[in-house]
Design an enzyme around this catalytic site. Structure first.
Site, PDB file in Angstrom:
ATOM      1  N   ARG A  53      -9.105   2.928  -4.320  1.00  0.00           N
ATOM      2  CA  ARG A  53      -7.851   3.104  -3.570  1.00  0.00           C
ATOM      3  C   ARG A  53      -7.530   4.570  -3.358  1.00  0.00           C
ATOM      4  NH1 ARG A  53      -4.089  -1.392  -4.080  1.00  0.00           N
ATOM      5  NH2 ARG A  53      -2.388   0.080  -4.220  1.00  0.00           N
ATOM      6  N   TYR A  87     -17.079  -5.516  -8.614  1.00  0.00           N
ATOM      7  CA  TYR A  87     -17.854  -4.945  -7.507  1.00  0.00           C
ATOM      8  C   TYR A  87     -17.959  -3.442  -7.704  1.00  0.00           C
ATOM      9  CZ  TYR A  87     -13.076  -4.541  -5.573  1.00  0.00           C
ATOM     10  OH  TYR A  87     -11.733  -4.294  -5.391  1.00  0.00           O
ATOM     11  N   ASP A 119       3.308  -4.835   2.111  1.00  0.00           N
ATOM     12  CA  ASP A 119       3.828  -5.631   0.995  1.00  0.00           C
ATOM     13  C   ASP A 119       5.352  -5.754   1.038  1.00  0.00           C
ATOM     14  OD1 ASP A 119       1.346  -6.091  -0.052  1.00  0.00           O
ATOM     15  OD2 ASP A 119       1.719  -5.167  -2.007  1.00  0.00           O
TER      16      ASP A 119
HETATM   17  C1  LIG Z   1      -5.127  -7.120  -8.584  1.00  0.00           C
HETATM   18  C2  LIG Z   1      -4.996  -6.719  -7.155  1.00  0.00           C
HETATM   19  C3  LIG Z   1      -6.135  -6.586  -6.378  1.00  0.00           C
HETATM   20  C4  LIG Z   1      -6.012  -6.301  -5.023  1.00  0.00           C
HETATM   21  N1  LIG Z   1      -7.142  -6.210  -4.279  1.00  0.00           N
HETATM   22  C5  LIG Z   1      -7.024  -6.043  -2.944  1.00  0.00           C
HETATM   23  C6  LIG Z   1      -8.186  -6.009  -2.130  1.00  0.00           C
HETATM   24  O1  LIG Z   1      -9.323  -6.117  -2.622  1.00  0.00           O
HETATM   25  N2  LIG Z   1      -8.036  -5.861  -0.782  1.00  0.00           N
HETATM   26  C7  LIG Z   1      -6.796  -5.744  -0.210  1.00  0.00           C
HETATM   27  O2  LIG Z   1      -6.705  -5.658   1.022  1.00  0.00           O
HETATM   28  N3  LIG Z   1      -5.675  -5.737  -0.960  1.00  0.00           N
HETATM   29  C8  LIG Z   1      -5.756  -5.884  -2.312  1.00  0.00           C
HETATM   30  N4  LIG Z   1      -4.640  -5.882  -3.065  1.00  0.00           N
HETATM   31  C9  LIG Z   1      -3.315  -5.739  -2.411  1.00  0.00           C
HETATM   32  C10 LIG Z   1      -3.000  -4.319  -1.996  1.00  0.00           C
HETATM   33  O3  LIG Z   1      -3.166  -3.449  -3.066  1.00  0.00           O
HETATM   34  C11 LIG Z   1      -1.564  -4.223  -1.460  1.00  0.00           C
HETATM   35  O4  LIG Z   1      -1.293  -5.322  -0.625  1.00  0.00           O
HETATM   36  C12 LIG Z   1      -1.392  -2.949  -0.640  1.00  0.00           C
HETATM   37  O5  LIG Z   1      -1.594  -1.833  -1.461  1.00  0.00           O
HETATM   38  C13 LIG Z   1      -0.001  -2.886  -0.007  1.00  0.00           C
HETATM   39  O6  LIG Z   1       0.185  -1.636   0.598  1.00  0.00           O
HETATM   40  P1  LIG Z   1       1.619  -1.085   0.964  1.00  0.00           P
HETATM   41  O7  LIG Z   1       1.410   0.241   1.592  1.00  0.00           O
HETATM   42  O8  LIG Z   1       2.368  -2.127   1.702  1.00  0.00           O
HETATM   43  O9  LIG Z   1       2.390  -0.935  -0.424  1.00  0.00           O
HETATM   44  P2  LIG Z   1       2.059  -0.023  -1.684  1.00  0.00           P
HETATM   45  O10 LIG Z   1       0.605   0.200  -1.818  1.00  0.00           O
HETATM   46  O11 LIG Z   1       2.779  -0.663  -2.827  1.00  0.00           O
HETATM   47  O12 LIG Z   1       2.736   1.390  -1.361  1.00  0.00           O
HETATM   48  C14 LIG Z   1       4.128   1.595  -1.442  1.00  0.00           C
HETATM   49  C15 LIG Z   1       4.409   3.096  -1.574  1.00  0.00           C
HETATM   50  O13 LIG Z   1       5.806   3.306  -1.465  1.00  0.00           O
HETATM   51  C16 LIG Z   1       6.267   4.159  -2.509  1.00  0.00           C
HETATM   52  N5  LIG Z   1       7.663   3.766  -2.767  1.00  0.00           N
HETATM   53  C17 LIG Z   1       8.111   2.627  -3.347  1.00  0.00           C
HETATM   54  N6  LIG Z   1       9.462   2.592  -3.370  1.00  0.00           N
HETATM   55  C18 LIG Z   1       9.877   3.755  -2.776  1.00  0.00           C
HETATM   56  C19 LIG Z   1      11.167   4.288  -2.488  1.00  0.00           C
HETATM   57  N7  LIG Z   1      12.285   3.633  -2.799  1.00  0.00           N
HETATM   58  N8  LIG Z   1      11.245   5.511  -1.870  1.00  0.00           N
HETATM   59  C20 LIG Z   1      10.112   6.180  -1.530  1.00  0.00           C
HETATM   60  N9  LIG Z   1       8.845   5.706  -1.782  1.00  0.00           N
HETATM   61  C21 LIG Z   1       8.731   4.501  -2.394  1.00  0.00           C
HETATM   62  C22 LIG Z   1       5.310   3.867  -3.661  1.00  0.00           C
HETATM   63  O14 LIG Z   1       5.275   4.941  -4.585  1.00  0.00           O
HETATM   64  C23 LIG Z   1       3.988   3.673  -2.925  1.00  0.00           C
HETATM   65  O15 LIG Z   1       3.319   4.899  -2.719  1.00  0.00           O
HETATM   66  C24 LIG Z   1      -4.721  -6.118  -4.437  1.00  0.00           C
HETATM   67  C25 LIG Z   1      -3.592  -6.185  -5.233  1.00  0.00           C
HETATM   68  C26 LIG Z   1      -3.719  -6.470  -6.571  1.00  0.00           C
HETATM   69  C27 LIG Z   1      -2.503  -6.554  -7.409  1.00  0.00           C
END
Ligand SMILES: Cc1cc2nc3c(=O)[nH]c(=O)nc-3n(C[C@H](O)[C@H](O)[C@H](O)COP(=O)(O)OP(=O)(O)OC[C@H]3O[C@@H](n4cnc5c(N)ncnc54)[C@H](O)[C@@H]3O)c2cc1C
Length: 393
Positions: A105, A208, A286
């Site tokens: 990541r 993996y 998410d």
């Molecule tokens: C066990 C596991 C395995 C996974 N494997 C996979 C995989 O193989 N392939 C895949 O596609 N997905 C996988 N995922 C899912 C994936 O990690 C998430 O769906 C993805 O990271 C979501 O991205 P995002 O940018 O929406 O949120 P996030 O990655 O959660 O990023 C949110 C960001 O916002 C910041 N933030 C939060 N609140 C605030 C706030 N109030 N103010 C300012 N900043 C804030 C955080 O610090 C963070 O940097 C996996 C998840 C898990 C738990």
């Protein structure tokens, strides 16, 4: 429509950074507010499938991304006892630009952050946004350094989104009865370039390789009655992980032996948000639709969202029309993926040895007689191309 528009993205994760880059490339002035002191990721791997890779290609990051990742050749389903292969899904025939990749990541975040900054996106760290109010977004504009209101604020702040409840009211996520450990260990077992799913009673373990094959990512899921709180901050005693998977054979004991401080996560179900946008605000990744990890699609869906949001806004006469088109183009697909992930875990966790034996025999037979059918069942996920001309027209 995007030229000169002031956009603030809250959250510098995979979804937020990809959206920032997609909007910036279309002419918006973009600022990312990230709560952490640095743009970085916890040490773990993710699988990027062809549908997610297509977005990275369209953002101009394909070659750099492919160079930083391991190309997955297969998904190997294994019986837990001796690690015997039940069936293998061949991924080797996919074209390079639509291949299946394993990435740390941190490497994906670094790539997106560097490309965003280079394109002119401003990234402000240590900015924890406490509230995003539709119609009255936070007063932050990065272009001039002066405070002001952005035209659009995107909530890409992940699972604990502050915008989501403002649009949808509070939701009560429930514990699914499963926990997952995650760890990255050195590849001392010669793990080949495939995802291995070790299926056992009430639990499974996925491994993996990452980083040129030097390390191995482990995700180990176990069914449980008691639960731990949601989030990644929980570090567990590796002895608990080893104990839970003590009956597993093959490479598993050697991999688990090296785990030092695994993260432990309680897996919760959240409903997909009903409302993704309001006056001058939108949810992404998410924050809109957290998913269980059993289809490895959360980050891939966030990448798809980012592309479609940029495309929908560019085509629309005004922001609200663009945001409505964005949700309309994404919602049904995302709901289907989230449901598929929910339905997947039990298939790996069959407890009754007789049922498990029959199921594994059946899987093996399909793999031998109609291998295309096994991979083909995921065509609706992997072959989908949100970047194709004509999408959403
Ligand atoms: C066990 C596991 C395995 C996974 N494997 C996979 C995989 O193989 N392939 C895949 O596609 N997905 C996988 N995922 C899912 C994936 O990690 C998430 O769906 C993805 O990271 C979501 O991205 P995002 O940018 O929406 O949120 P996030 O990655 O959660 O990023 C949110 C960001 O916002 C910041 N933030 C939060 N609140 C605030 C706030 N109030 N103010 C300012 N900043 C804030 C955080 O610090 C963070 O940097 C996996 C998840 C898990 C738990």
């Amino acid at each position: 429509m995007l030229k000169g528009m002031e956009v603030t993205v809250v959250g510098g994760g995979i979804g937020g950074l990809a959206a920032a880059l997609a909007l910036r490339q279309r002419g918006a002035e973009v600022c990312v507010l990230e709560q952490a002191e640095a743009i970085r990721e916890v040490g773990a791997g993710i699988q990027v499938s062809p549908n997610g890779l297509r977005v990275l290609e369209a953002l101009g990051l394909g070659a750099a991304f492919r160079a930083a990742t391991v190309r997955g050749q297969a998904v190997s389903m294994r019986d837990f006892r001796r690690g015997r292969e039940v069936v293998s899904l061949d991924l080797s025939g996919l074209p390079e630009a639509q291949s299946y990749r394993f990435v740390h990541r941190a490497d994906l975040i670094d790539l997106l952050a560097a490309a965003s900054r280079e394109a002119g996106v401003r990234v402000r760290l240590l900015q924890a946004v406490r509230a995003i109010v539709p119609g009255d977004p936070p007063r932050v504009v990065c272009r001039t350094g002066d405070e002001g209101r952005a035209d659009l604020v995107i909530g890409a702040e992940g699972l604990h989104s502050v915008l989501r409840p403002a649009l949808n009211g509070a939701a009560a996520p429930f514990f699914t009865g499963q926990v997952a450990w995650r760890a990255v260990v050195p590849n001392t077992v010669g793990h080949p370039a495939e995802a291995r799913v070790h299926m056992g009673p009430g639990r499974h373990l996925v491994s993996y390789p990452l980083q040129g094959g030097r390390s191995v990512n482990i995700v180990a899921a176990e069914e449980r009655r008691d639960w731990v709180a949601e989030g990644w901050s929980h570090s567990d005693d590796p002895a608990n992980l080893r104990r839970a998977f003590a009956g597993f054979g093959g490479d598993v004991p050697a991999l688990l032996e090296q785990v030092e401080a695994p993260g432990l996560w309680g897996l919760f179900r959240h409903p997909v948000a009903r409302v993704w946008h309001g006056a001058g605000v939108a949810l992404l990744g998410d924050a809109a639709h957290p998913t269980l990890p059993f289809m490895a699609q959360g980050a891939n869906m966030a990448l798809e969202d980012a592309w479609v949001l940029g495309d929908a806004l560019e085509r629309a006469p005004d922001i609200q029309t663009g945001l409505a088109a964005y949700q309309q183009r994404r919602e049904a697909r995302v709901r289907r993926v989230v449901q598929a992930a929910e339905g997947n875990a039990w298939k790996y966790h069959l407890r009754n040895p007789l049922v498990r034996g029959v199921a594994h025999l059946g899987l093996g037979a399909v793999g031998r007689l109609a291998p295309g059918r096994l991979v083909g069942q995921f065509d609706w996920i992997y072959r989908h191309d949100v970047t194709a001309p004509g999408q959403g027209a």
